[in-house]
Design an enzyme around this catalytic site. Structure first.
Site, PDB file in Angstrom:
ATOM      1  N   ARG A 174       0.845  -1.195   0.000  1.00  6.54           N
ATOM      2  CA  ARG A 174       0.000   0.000   0.000  1.00  6.54           C
ATOM      3  C   ARG A 174       0.881   1.246   0.000  1.00  6.54           C
ATOM      4  NH1 ARG A 174      -4.400   0.553   4.384  1.00  6.54           N
ATOM      5  NH2 ARG A 174      -5.029   2.248   3.005  1.00  6.54           N
ATOM      6  N   CYS A 229      -0.777   6.548   8.941  1.00  6.33           N
ATOM      7  CA  CYS A 229      -1.087   5.229   8.382  1.00  6.33           C
ATOM      8  C   CYS A 229      -2.212   5.437   7.387  1.00  6.33           C
ATOM      9  CB  CYS A 229      -1.463   4.252   9.496  1.00  6.33           C
ATOM     10  SG  CYS A 229      -2.790   4.847  10.578  1.00  6.33           S
TER      11      CYS A 229
END
Length: 271
Positions: A174, A229
């Site tokens: 990611r 995050c």
């Protein structure tokens, strides 16, 4: 009595007198899974707080902009939740989840955000009896104090890119922008380094020894470290690991990639 401010083992938890235990297990793909697991059996005396319902605020700001998938609630709103659970000043709080600690770490950061220092995350799986009883709390008149942690917003971070250390807790694929299952765009904030939060754990599911964490995290330390995050939750796992390793407190970017990537005017990096 000893106070725990980062991690606590199951044995240490069993030895405590009257801790406030809070489960916050969660699954992004099945948002009721954590609550079902709690209902099926939890640490005796533990309460449950749901990430979406209890630990988040409005996803839309007053100006209509997106604040991220799990924005912080108003401090007073969260304080009212803690009063409902009967939190008094100085009481040891223990947070836990069944996913290796990211949601427990998020609750750890949030209590420190409200000035409560006596909060630790259960390190590893509970070893003992389980209960299906839901405890009854006596509400308290507890009031939050000065924050023990700091945060940064998107506008300020944008101005500081290149002058602060930025750590992204998402999985490497990611971070690199190869996949993006949850947010508007793939990639990462320019200048960020990747430290997948699960890298803080050993094969046994517990946090690595302090010396090992310090050796791995020391290269990421700086005068100003911003943690992010996908939505400001798993970043707290890295914040907890660095605090436990004696590397100080960084700043949390609560909106994280979910907020950052929602505005096409903000820069994006890949690779």
């Amino acid at each position: 009595m000893k106070t725990y401010t980062t991690l606590i083992s199951p044995a240490e938890l069993r030895a405590l007198s009257n801790p406030l235990i809070i489960e916050c297990s969660f699954d992004l793909a099945d948002t009721e899974a954590g609550e079902r697991a709690y209902a099926a059996g939890h640490i005796p005396g533990a309460f449950y707080l749901h990430l979406d319902r209890d630990l988040c605020g409005d996803k839309t700001a007053a100006d209509g902009s997106f604040r991220g998938r799990h924005p912080l609630p108003e401090r007073e709103t969260f304080a009212a939740t803690l009063r409902r659970l009967g939190l008094p000043p100085g009481r040891q709080v223990v947070a836990y989840d069944r996913q290796g600690g990211p949601y427990g770490a998020h609750l750890w950061w949030m209590l420190r955000w409200l000035g409560h220092a006596e909060i630790a995350v259960l390190d590893g799986a509970w070893e003992g009896e389980m209960s299906t009883d839901v405890p009854t709390a006596t509400p308290s008149d507890w009031q939050p104090g000065e924050p023990l942690v700091s945060q940064i917003d998107a506008a300020t971070l944008l101005k500081k890119l290149g002058s602060v250390r930025l750590i992204d807790a998402r999985a490497a694929e990611r971070f690199r922008g190869e996949v993006e299952p949850l947010d508007k765009a793939a990639g990462h904030i320019p200048g960020a380094s990747n430290r997948f939060f699960k890298d803080n754990l050993g094969a046994d599911g517990r946090f690595k020894p302090v010396e090992q964490l310090r050796a791995e995290l020391q290269p990421l330390a700086a005068d100003v470290v911003v943690h992010q995050c996908g939505s400001g939750v798993t970043a707290c796992h890295n914040l907890l690991a660095m605090a436990h390793a004696g590397l100080g407190d960084g700043l949390l970017y609560p909106g994280s990639w979910s907020e950052w990537s929602s505005d096409p005017r903000r820069p994006i990096a890949k690779g």
